[in-house]
Design a protein around this motif. Structure first.
Motif, PDB file in Angstrom:
ATOM      1  N   SER A  15       0.833  -1.204   0.000  1.00  0.00           N
ATOM      2  CA  SER A  15       0.000   0.000   0.000  1.00  0.00           C
ATOM      3  C   SER A  15       0.866   1.252   0.000  1.00  0.00           C
ATOM      4  N   LYS A  16       0.417   2.265  -0.739  1.00  0.00           N
ATOM      5  CA  LYS A  16       1.145   3.538  -0.759  1.00  0.00           C
ATOM      6  C   LYS A  16       0.916   4.246   0.564  1.00  0.00           C
ATOM      7  N   SER A  17       2.009   4.575   1.248  1.00  0.00           N
ATOM      8  CA  SER A  17       1.836   5.125   2.588  1.00  0.00           C
ATOM      9  C   SER A  17       2.635   6.390   2.853  1.00  0.00           C
ATOM     10  N   GLY A  18       3.443   6.817   1.892  1.00  0.00           N
ATOM     11  CA  GLY A  18       4.264   7.998   2.118  1.00  0.00           C
ATOM     12  C   GLY A  18       3.594   9.287   1.677  1.00  0.00           C
ATOM     13  N   ALA A  19       4.140  10.408   2.132  1.00  0.00           N
ATOM     14  CA  ALA A  19       3.575  11.714   1.801  1.00  0.00           C
ATOM     15  C   ALA A  19       3.579  11.970   0.294  1.00  0.00           C
ATOM     16  N   LEU A  20       4.668  11.602  -0.368  1.00  0.00           N
ATOM     17  CA  LEU A  20       4.745  11.822  -1.819  1.00  0.00           C
ATOM     18  C   LEU A  20       3.785  10.906  -2.563  1.00  0.00           C
ATOM     19  N   LEU A  39       0.881   9.977  -1.446  1.00  0.00           N
ATOM     20  CA  LEU A  39      -0.415  10.636  -1.303  1.00  0.00           C
ATOM     21  C   LEU A  39      -0.521  11.820  -2.255  1.00  0.00           C
ATOM     22  N   ALA A  40       0.492  12.669  -2.252  1.00  0.00           N
ATOM     23  CA  ALA A  40       0.451  13.898  -3.047  1.00  0.00           C
ATOM     24  C   ALA A  40       0.350  13.630  -4.540  1.00  0.00           C
ATOM     25  N   THR A  41       1.152  12.690  -5.023  1.00  0.00           N
ATOM     26  CA  THR A  41       1.163  12.436  -6.465  1.00  0.00           C
ATOM     27  C   THR A  41      -0.028  11.588  -6.908  1.00  0.00           C
ATOM     28  N   GLY A  42      -0.700  10.925  -5.941  1.00  0.00           N
ATOM     29  CA  GLY A  42      -1.851  10.090  -6.292  1.00  0.00           C
ATOM     30  C   GLY A  42      -3.156  10.849  -6.383  1.00  0.00           C
ATOM     31  N   VAL A  43      -3.228  12.044  -5.781  1.00  0.00           N
ATOM     32  CA  VAL A  43      -4.475  12.815  -5.809  1.00  0.00           C
ATOM     33  C   VAL A  43      -4.846  13.122  -7.255  1.00  0.00           C
ATOM     34  N   TYR A  51     -15.037  11.080  -7.693  1.00  0.00           N
ATOM     35  CA  TYR A  51     -14.788  10.885  -6.265  1.00  0.00           C
ATOM     36  C   TYR A  51     -13.594   9.969  -6.036  1.00  0.00           C
ATOM     37  N   TYR A  52     -13.588   8.803  -6.688  1.00  0.00           N
ATOM     38  CA  TYR A  52     -12.508   7.849  -6.425  1.00  0.00           C
ATOM     39  C   TYR A  52     -11.181   8.256  -7.049  1.00  0.00           C
ATOM     40  N   ASP A  53     -11.209   9.000  -8.147  1.00  0.00           N
ATOM     41  CA  ASP A  53      -9.957   9.565  -8.660  1.00  0.00           C
ATOM     42  C   ASP A  53      -9.362  10.526  -7.632  1.00  0.00           C
ATOM     43  N   LEU A  54     -10.224  11.319  -7.020  1.00  0.00           N
ATOM     44  CA  LEU A  54      -9.757  12.334  -6.079  1.00  0.00           C
ATOM     45  C   LEU A  54      -9.410  11.759  -4.705  1.00  0.00           C
ATOM     46  N   ALA A  55     -10.168  10.756  -4.260  1.00  0.00           N
ATOM     47  CA  ALA A  55     -10.063  10.325  -2.862  1.00  0.00           C
ATOM     48  C   ALA A  55      -9.219   9.084  -2.612  1.00  0.00           C
ATOM     49  N   THR A  56      -8.961   8.273  -3.644  1.00  0.00           N
ATOM     50  CA  THR A  56      -8.330   6.970  -3.412  1.00  0.00           C
ATOM     51  C   THR A  56      -6.983   7.073  -2.698  1.00  0.00           C
ATOM     52  N   SER A  57      -6.134   8.003  -3.096  1.00  0.00           N
ATOM     53  CA  SER A  57      -4.812   8.080  -2.457  1.00  0.00           C
ATOM     54  C   SER A  57      -4.932   8.455  -0.978  1.00  0.00           C
ATOM     55  N   PHE A  58      -5.948   9.273  -0.632  1.00  0.00           N
ATOM     56  CA  PHE A  58      -6.180   9.597   0.782  1.00  0.00           C
ATOM     57  C   PHE A  58      -6.634   8.351   1.545  1.00  0.00           C
ATOM     58  N   TYR A  59      -7.521   7.575   0.942  1.00  0.00           N
ATOM     59  CA  TYR A  59      -7.985   6.337   1.569  1.00  0.00           C
ATOM     60  C   TYR A  59      -6.814   5.395   1.841  1.00  0.00           C
ATOM     61  N   GLU A  60      -5.994   5.208   0.805  1.00  0.00           N
ATOM     62  CA  GLU A  60      -4.893   4.257   0.934  1.00  0.00           C
ATOM     63  C   GLU A  60      -3.881   4.736   1.978  1.00  0.00           C
ATOM     64  N   PHE A  61      -3.658   6.043   2.020  1.00  0.00           N
ATOM     65  CA  PHE A  61      -2.720   6.639   2.971  1.00  0.00           C
ATOM     66  C   PHE A  61      -3.206   6.442   4.414  1.00  0.00           C
ATOM     67  N   ILE A  68      -9.527  -1.058  -4.658  1.00  0.00           N
ATOM     68  CA  ILE A  68      -8.198  -1.441  -5.142  1.00  0.00           C
ATOM     69  C   ILE A  68      -7.889  -2.908  -4.815  1.00  0.00           C
ATOM     70  N   GLY A  69      -8.922  -3.623  -4.350  1.00  0.00           N
ATOM     71  CA  GLY A  69      -8.798  -5.072  -4.228  1.00  0.00           C
ATOM     72  C   GLY A  69      -8.299  -5.624  -2.915  1.00  0.00           C
ATOM     73  N   GLY A  70      -8.270  -4.828  -1.846  1.00  0.00           N
ATOM     74  CA  GLY A  70      -7.834  -5.354  -0.556  1.00  0.00           C
ATOM     75  C   GLY A  70      -8.679  -6.538  -0.095  1.00  0.00           C
ATOM     76  N   PRO A  71     -10.016  -6.388  -0.015  1.00  0.00           N
ATOM     77  CA  PRO A  71     -10.866  -7.513   0.383  1.00  0.00           C
ATOM     78  C   PRO A  71     -10.780  -8.683  -0.592  1.00  0.00           C
ATOM     79  N   LEU A  72     -10.702  -8.382  -1.871  1.00  0.00           N
ATOM     80  CA  LEU A  72     -10.620  -9.408  -2.911  1.00  0.00           C
ATOM     81  C   LEU A  72      -9.415 -10.322  -2.671  1.00  0.00           C
ATOM     82  N   ARG A  73      -8.257  -9.741  -2.434  1.00  0.00           N
ATOM     83  CA  ARG A  73      -7.050 -10.540  -2.201  1.00  0.00           C
ATOM     84  C   ARG A  73      -7.146 -11.338  -0.900  1.00  0.00           C
ATOM     85  N   GLU A  74      -7.679 -10.708   0.137  1.00  0.00           N
ATOM     86  CA  GLU A  74      -7.798 -11.383   1.432  1.00  0.00           C
ATOM     87  C   GLU A  74      -8.777 -12.560   1.353  1.00  0.00           C
TER      88      GLU A  74
END
Length: 345
Positions: free
Chosen positions: A2-7, A9-13, A54-64, A111-117
């Motif tokens: 999972s993407k967890s760093g500040a960059l 998040l920033a580049t994923g928005v 919504y998901y284009d804008l919010a996904t990186s925040f969710y993952e972070f 992004i498939g977290g539940p799917l993989r689990e």
């Protein structure tokens, strides 16, 4: 991973939206909602555009802030958020009776977290259906990193118009996803169509509870905040949800609000009056750091213009969710298990 760093998040928005168009996309998204003068019928008519933005804008925040599984869970005392999320996913697999060799559909898979689990837990083959290109591309990256490409795959499509033949799947589930549908009966009918006769569909649905009063201004404000911050055309009541399942043709096996008996409140990770080391980014101080970081990166031109506005409406959503949980007027985990009859009458 999972993407967890500040960059990250920033580049994923903005997801697949061009960086120079992010601010305008934020403005267009906001205008769909009551807080900015929008209406329910407009959101329903433009649900695909609204949810994709919504998901284009919010996904990186969710993952972070949340990880790879974008959902809530009932929680035991002493259990971490991550543990409760996995258990919540396993519960769904057990309710469906998933077994090796079954062909399963995850409707609105993120992004498939539940799917993989669930694929690992049940040794099944799972197809994730998602209409957002950015989330699918992230999901495929995460599949490769997890070595899950053989058991997990993605299909880009609208769940209101699935590209599968009738009677394709041995089991179907949805985790806090069909709440994005503009028409509950229509979405459940599509799920019914592609499910094999005699097989089951299980889901966690976002709903207003029996405590919700549509004439209460405070309740309506909370509902509007949740819709704005989560890309929802409307939020149905649990009764509307149940009625829609029956109208679609399903036999109801069981249904209940799992939030009612949860020893730890589902909204606790979002409650800024509490402090948590394991969920630090969701705490009041953690959010302050994230907000400051996003502002700084946007000012520096690393994060696209409009990133801070996304952060703001997501914080507003968190406030609405906590308020909805405290008042017991909203639940993100109305659970149901239904069956497609062996023969249609």
């Amino acid at each position: 991973m999972s993407k967890s760093g500040a960059l990250d998040l920033a580049t994923g928005v903005g997801g697949k939206i061009k960086k120079e168009d992010v601010q305008s996309a934020v403005e267009q998204y906001e205008k769909y909602h009551v807080c900015f003068g929008g209406g329910e019928e407009t959101r329903k008519a433009n649900y695909s555009d609204m949810v994709n933005k919504y998901y284009d804008l919010a996904t990186s925040f969710y993952e972070f802030g949340w990880g790879e599984s974008f959902h809530f869970a009932p929680r035991w005392k002493g259990e971490s958020l991550r543990e409760s999320i996995k258990r919540h996913e396993h519960f769904l697999a057990l309710q469906l009776g998933l077994k090796p060799g079954m062909k399963v559909l995850d409707v609105g898979c993120g992004i498939g977290g539940p799917l993989r689990e669930i694929a690992r837990f049940s040794s099944t083959s799972i197809t994730g259906l998602n209409n957002n290109e950015y989330q699918i591309s992230r999901g495929r990256e995460l599949n490769r990193a997890a070595g899950s490409c053989e058991s997990c795959n993605f299909v880009k499509a609208d769940f209101m118009k699935m590209p599968f033949p009738d009677n394709s799947f041995d089991g179907i589930y949805a985790i806090e996803a069909t709440c994005h549908a503009p028409d509950a009966v229509g979405s459940y009918k599509e799920i019914y169509r592609v499910l094999k006769p005699g097989q089951h569909f299980a889901a966690y649905e976002w709903c207003m509870t029996d405590h919700f009063d549509p004439d209460n201004e405070s309740h309506q404000k909370t509902k509007a905040e949740i819709e704005l911050g989560n890309g929802l055309p409307d939020i149905r009541t649990t009764k509307q949800c149940l009625d829609a399942l029956k109208l679609a043709g399903f036999e109801v096996i069981s249904e209940r609000d799992l939030a009612v008996d949860s020893p730890v409140s589902w909204y606790l990770p979002l409650d800024t009056s509490r402090f948590s080391i394991t969920s630090f980014r969701l705490t009041s101080f953690g959010r302050f750091i994230t907000r400051t970081m996003v502002k700084t990166l946007e000012f520096a031109g690393i994060a696209p213009a409009g990133s801070n506005r996304v952060s703001s409406f997501l914080e507003k959503a968190a406030e609405g969710l906590v308020e909805g949980g405290r008042k017991e007027i909203f639940t993100p985990m109305y659970f149901f298990l239904v069956r497609k009859p062996l023969s249609e009458s």
